[in-house]
Design a protein around this motif. Structure first.
Motif, PDB file in Angstrom:
ATOM      1  N   GLU A 150       0.811  -1.211   0.000  1.00 50.78           N
ATOM      2  CA  GLU A 150       0.000   0.000   0.000  1.00 50.78           C
ATOM      3  C   GLU A 150       0.850   1.269   0.000  1.00 50.78           C
ATOM      4  O   GLU A 150       0.432   2.305  -0.509  1.00 50.78           O
ATOM      5  N   SER A 151       2.032   1.185   0.571  1.00 50.41           N
ATOM      6  CA  SER A 151       2.892   2.379   0.612  1.00 50.41           C
ATOM      7  C   SER A 151       3.837   2.476  -0.574  1.00 50.41           C
ATOM      8  O   SER A 151       4.567   3.465  -0.694  1.00 50.41           O
ATOM      9  N   ALA A 152       3.834   1.465  -1.448  1.00 46.57           N
ATOM     10  CA  ALA A 152       4.757   1.469  -2.588  1.00 46.57           C
ATOM     11  C   ALA A 152       4.572   2.686  -3.495  1.00 46.57           C
ATOM     12  O   ALA A 152       5.556   3.326  -3.890  1.00 46.57           O
ATOM     13  N   PRO A 153       3.335   3.082  -3.866  1.00 44.78           N
ATOM     14  CA  PRO A 153       3.197   4.278  -4.725  1.00 44.78           C
ATOM     15  C   PRO A 153       3.733   5.544  -4.081  1.00 44.78           C
ATOM     16  O   PRO A 153       4.361   6.376  -4.757  1.00 44.78           O
ATOM     17  N   TYR A 154       3.529   5.689  -2.772  1.00 46.94           N
ATOM     18  CA  TYR A 154       4.029   6.892  -2.104  1.00 46.94           C
ATOM     19  C   TYR A 154       5.557   6.903  -2.045  1.00 46.94           C
ATOM     20  O   TYR A 154       6.194   7.942  -2.244  1.00 46.94           O
ATOM     21  N   CYS A 155       6.136   5.739  -1.764  1.00 45.65           N
ATOM     22  CA  CYS A 155       7.598   5.648  -1.751  1.00 45.65           C
ATOM     23  C   CYS A 155       8.179   5.926  -3.136  1.00 45.65           C
ATOM     24  O   CYS A 155       9.203   6.609  -3.266  1.00 45.65           O
ATOM     25  N   THR A 156       7.513   5.423  -4.154  1.00 41.22           N
ATOM     26  CA  THR A 156       7.978   5.670  -5.522  1.00 41.22           C
ATOM     27  C   THR A 156       7.918   7.155  -5.860  1.00 41.22           C
ATOM     28  O   THR A 156       8.843   7.708  -6.462  1.00 41.22           O
ATOM     29  N   ALA A 157       6.839   7.815  -5.466  1.00 48.35           N
ATOM     30  CA  ALA A 157       6.704   9.246  -5.736  1.00 48.35           C
ATOM     31  C   ALA A 157       7.780  10.046  -5.003  1.00 48.35           C
ATOM     32  O   ALA A 157       8.371  10.981  -5.556  1.00 48.35           O
ATOM     33  N   ILE A 158       8.056   9.659  -3.736  1.00 45.28           N
ATOM     34  CA  ILE A 158       9.087  10.362  -2.966  1.00 45.28           C
ATOM     35  C   ILE A 158      10.463  10.162  -3.599  1.00 45.28           C
ATOM     36  O   ILE A 158      11.245  11.109  -3.733  1.00 45.28           O
ATOM     37  N   LEU A 159      10.765   8.930  -3.998  1.00 43.28           N
ATOM     38  CA  LEU A 159      12.055   8.654  -4.635  1.00 43.28           C
ATOM     39  C   LEU A 159      12.197   9.406  -5.957  1.00 43.28           C
ATOM     40  O   LEU A 159      13.276   9.931  -6.280  1.00 43.28           O
ATOM     41  N   PHE A 160      11.116   9.477  -6.718  1.00 39.76           N
ATOM     42  CA  PHE A 160      11.158  10.204  -7.995  1.00 39.76           C
ATOM     43  C   PHE A 160      11.399  11.697  -7.756  1.00 39.76           C
ATOM     44  O   PHE A 160      12.166  12.340  -8.470  1.00 39.76           O
ATOM     45  N   TYR A 161      10.748  12.254  -6.735  1.00 38.24           N
ATOM     46  CA  TYR A 161      10.951  13.669  -6.408  1.00 38.24           C
ATOM     47  C   TYR A 161      12.392  13.922  -5.972  1.00 38.24           C
ATOM     48  O   TYR A 161      13.025  14.894  -6.405  1.00 38.24           O
ATOM     49  N   LEU A 162      12.932  13.048  -5.120  1.00 35.80           N
ATOM     50  CA  LEU A 162      14.317  13.213  -4.667  1.00 35.80           C
ATOM     51  C   LEU A 162      15.299  13.066  -5.827  1.00 35.80           C
ATOM     52  O   LEU A 162      16.311  13.776  -5.884  1.00 35.80           O
ATOM     53  N   LEU A 163      14.991  12.166  -6.751  1.00 43.89           N
ATOM     54  CA  LEU A 163      15.859  11.990  -7.915  1.00 43.89           C
ATOM     55  C   LEU A 163      15.880  13.243  -8.773  1.00 43.89           C
ATOM     56  O   LEU A 163      16.944  13.701  -9.210  1.00 43.89           O
ATOM     57  N   LEU A 164      14.707  13.828  -9.025  1.00 41.51           N
ATOM     58  CA  LEU A 164      14.656  15.051  -9.820  1.00 41.51           C
ATOM     59  C   LEU A 164      15.337  16.219  -9.111  1.00 41.51           C
ATOM     60  O   LEU A 164      15.985  17.053  -9.742  1.00 41.51           O
ATOM     61  N   LYS A 165      15.189  16.266  -7.781  1.00 44.29           N
ATOM     62  CA  LYS A 165      15.773  17.379  -7.031  1.00 44.29           C
ATOM     63  C   LYS A 165      17.284  17.275  -6.957  1.00 44.29           C
ATOM     64  O   LYS A 165      17.980  18.300  -6.839  1.00 44.29           O
ATOM     65  N   HIS A 166      17.828  16.069  -7.007  1.00 41.28           N
ATOM     66  CA  HIS A 166      19.271  15.873  -6.873  1.00 41.28           C
ATOM     67  C   HIS A 166      19.862  15.269  -8.144  1.00 41.28           C
ATOM     68  O   HIS A 166      20.719  14.390  -8.093  1.00 41.28           O
ATOM     69  N   LEU A 167      19.400  15.755  -9.292  1.00 41.57           N
ATOM     70  CA  LEU A 167      19.949  15.271 -10.556  1.00 41.57           C
ATOM     71  C   LEU A 167      21.442  15.570 -10.674  1.00 41.57           C
ATOM     72  O   LEU A 167      22.199  14.812 -11.280  1.00 41.57           O
ATOM     73  N   TYR A 168      21.854  16.699 -10.103  1.00 42.36           N
ATOM     74  CA  TYR A 168      23.262  17.070 -10.206  1.00 42.36           C
ATOM     75  C   TYR A 168      24.157  16.056  -9.497  1.00 42.36           C
ATOM     76  O   TYR A 168      25.305  15.823  -9.898  1.00 42.36           O
ATOM     77  N   VAL A 169      23.643  15.416  -8.415  1.00 36.52           N
ATOM     78  CA  VAL A 169      24.434  14.404  -7.708  1.00 36.52           C
ATOM     79  C   VAL A 169      24.652  13.195  -8.614  1.00 36.52           C
ATOM     80  O   VAL A 169      25.769  12.654  -8.707  1.00 36.52           O
ATOM     81  N   LEU A 170      23.592  12.783  -9.291  1.00 32.72           N
ATOM     82  CA  LEU A 170      23.716  11.683 -10.238  1.00 32.72           C
ATOM     83  C   LEU A 170      24.700  12.035 -11.342  1.00 32.72           C
ATOM     84  O   LEU A 170      25.528  11.209 -11.742  1.00 32.72           O
ATOM     85  N   GLY A 171      24.626  13.279 -11.817  1.00 31.10           N
ATOM     86  CA  GLY A 171      25.560  13.713 -12.847  1.00 31.10           C
ATOM     87  C   GLY A 171      26.997  13.710 -12.356  1.00 31.10           C
ATOM     88  O   GLY A 171      27.913  13.332 -13.098  1.00 31.10           O
ATOM     89  N   ASP A 172      27.223  14.120 -11.097  1.00 33.18           N
ATOM     90  CA  ASP A 172      28.582  14.125 -10.543  1.00 33.18           C
ATOM     91  C   ASP A 172      29.145  12.712 -10.416  1.00 33.18           C
ATOM     92  O   ASP A 172      30.321  12.464 -10.709  1.00 33.18           O
ATOM     93  N   VAL A 173      28.310  11.787  -9.974  1.00 31.71           N
ATOM     94  CA  VAL A 173      28.765  10.401  -9.835  1.00 31.71           C
ATOM     95  C   VAL A 173      29.127   9.813 -11.193  1.00 31.71           C
ATOM     96  O   VAL A 173      30.179   9.176 -11.373  1.00 31.71           O
ATOM     97  N   ILE A 174      28.241  10.030 -12.163  1.00 35.49           N
ATOM     98  CA  ILE A 174      28.506   9.511 -13.504  1.00 35.49           C
ATOM     99  C   ILE A 174      29.733  10.180 -14.100  1.00 35.49           C
ATOM    100  O   ILE A 174      30.566   9.536 -14.760  1.00 35.49           O
ATOM    101  N   ALA A 175      29.901  11.500 -13.854  1.00 38.34           N
ATOM    102  CA  ALA A 175      31.069  12.207 -14.391  1.00 38.34           C
ATOM    103  C   ALA A 175      32.368  11.679 -13.790  1.00 38.34           C
ATOM    104  O   ALA A 175      33.381  11.570 -14.483  1.00 38.34           O
ATOM    105  N   ALA A 176      32.349  11.340 -12.480  1.00 40.19           N
ATOM    106  CA  ALA A 176      33.552  10.794 -11.844  1.00 40.19           C
ATOM    107  C   ALA A 176      33.938   9.448 -12.449  1.00 40.19           C
ATOM    108  O   ALA A 176      35.123   9.161 -12.662  1.00 40.19           O
ATOM    109  N   ILE A 177      32.933   8.612 -12.724  1.00 43.61           N
ATOM    110  CA  ILE A 177      33.218   7.309 -13.336  1.00 43.61           C
ATOM    111  C   ILE A 177      33.699   7.474 -14.771  1.00 43.61           C
ATOM    112  O   ILE A 177      34.662   6.823 -15.209  1.00 43.61           O
ATOM    113  N   VAL A 178      33.038   8.377 -15.497  1.00 42.68           N
ATOM    114  CA  VAL A 178      33.381   8.573 -16.898  1.00 42.68           C
ATOM    115  C   VAL A 178      34.784   9.167 -17.049  1.00 42.68           C
ATOM    116  O   VAL A 178      35.519   8.837 -17.992  1.00 42.68           O
ATOM    117  N   SER A 179      35.194  10.057 -16.115  1.00 40.55           N
ATOM    118  CA  SER A 179      36.513  10.689 -16.217  1.00 40.55           C
ATOM    119  C   SER A 179      37.636   9.660 -16.176  1.00 40.55           C
ATOM    120  O   SER A 179      38.678   9.846 -16.816  1.00 40.55           O
TER     121      SER A 179
END
Length: 386
Positions: free
Chosen positions: A17-46
């Protein structure tokens, strides 16, 4: 008040029952911290940059190599693979050197030349504005601002040339290494593909291997089609811009045309960037030419968007314009310029995944739920068997 407890035995517990809410929260956090994902990928790619660039160059160079290889093989030529790679690489290197020789000297000399002839440009701009408006317009404050900007720009260019000469040499050396790696990847293409196939067999179950291989083949077709069409489109736009500028006898034709052709590779925002750069370059010499250039750019982009690109792409990348815009924005924010350049093919692949995998799976899931609901309601009806 009695609180209803979740039915854990039937699978409709707290987690479900809480899966949709958790998914929405994770999606919001992912959009808000896109730069963190970009930094991690950039470190690996470098760390893997030389190998990745070599693979990308080999991937881009391979289609013309294959075409030339087939022609040589049809003529009975020996060692046609190595000859085709050599010819294509030499053409690319020569083209890059030609572009650098046409753009870099003209850019630096135009900045320095403008800063040393500001008085003449002031008179030319004042006369052009007065003739267009019909009366005298005082541009003294505007000239003071532009003079300060150009002085700073001139100093920045000179300092950049003085300080970055070593870095430029290093970048050229790295590019040479990348080209050498790309050549080796092309020479050993069959061995790399064979090992990649074995790896795919190990990762993907046998039941879905053919489907996965077909999907990867479609992705390859989309990327190759997009890259080749973008390069051809950029060349055509740059040449058309150069021809029209030559007809109107404008200055800085190589510089402006190369800028327009290169920026045209960037979806959505590229033509705007190219137009702004071209107007700025031409404005310092002849404002009337800058206005004509804007009209030329509008004409070329109109023909490019409604005639040339539909002919080149066909139905390979049939995705809505809103998805293109969203993909370009997200790709640019996460991966920078490379994200903007590859946003359209990635969006096309995601569209295929959504249309052919996710939506059918959701429909099957919904049909199964409807069937279970119908069976439950039918089995629980006392008068169903009457």
């Amino acid at each position: 008040m009695k609180i209803k407890k979740p039915n854990l035995k039937s699978g409709r517990g707290i987690l479900r029952e809480s899966a949709p809410y958790c998914t929405a929260i994770l999606f919001y956090l992912l959009l808000k911290h896109l730069y963190v994902l970009g930094d991690v990928i950039a470190a690996i790619v470098s760390v893997l940059t030389p190998i990745l660039i070599g693979l990308i160059l080999a991937y881009i160079i391979d289609p013309p190599v294959r075409k030339l290889e087939k022609k040589m093989a049809a003529r009975g030529s020996r060692h046609y693979r190595g000859k085709a790679i050599t010819i294509v690489v030499l053409i690319i290197v020569f083209s890059l050197l030609l572009l650098a020789a046409a753009v870099i000297p003209q850019f630096t000399t135009s900045i320095i030349h403008f800063s040393s002839n500001t008085t003449a440009y002031h008179e030319s701009l004042q006369n052009s504005v007065d003739s267009l408006v019909g009366h005298h317009v005082d541009l003294t404050s505007t000239f003071s601002i532009t003079d300060k900007i150009m002085v700073k720009l001139n100093k920045s260019v000179q300092n950049f040339i003085a300080q970055k000469s070593a870095a430029t040499g290093k970048a050229i050396g790295n590019l040479a290494i990348d080209f050498i790696l790309a050549i080796y990847f092309l020479l050993y293409k069959k061995s790399i593909l064979r090992r990649g196939t074995h790896l795919l067999h190990m990762i993907v179950p046998e039941s879905s291997y053919d489907q996965t291989a077909a999907f990867l083949k479609r992705c390859d077709v989309i990327f190759i089609k997009y890259i080749s069409c973008e390069v051809i489109d950029g060349i055509i736009v740059g040449v058309a811009n150069a021809v029209l500028m030559l007809i109107f006898r404008m200055e800085y034709i190589p510089l402006v045309s190369v800028v327009v052709g290169v920026t045209n590779l960037v979806p959505t925002f590229g033509p705007i960037i190219g137009a702004v750069c071209g107007v700025f370059i031409l404005m310092i010499d002849n404002p009337l030419h800058a206005i004509i250039f804007l009209l030329i750019t509008g004409l070329i982009q109109g023909l490019d968007g409604y005639v040339l690109k539909p002919k080149l792409y066909g139905d390979t990348l049939g995705i809505p314009g809103i998805w293109v815009l969203i993909a370009v924005i997200l790709g640019g924010r996460i991966f920078g310029m490379w994200g903007m350049l590859l946003a359209i093919p990635v969006a096309a692949i995601l569209s295929i995944v959504i249309d052919e995998a996710i939506i059918p799976a959701l429909k099957k899931r919904q049909a199964r739920r409807d069937g279970e609901t119908a069976a439950a309601s039918g089995g629980g009806d006392p008068g169903a068997g009457a």
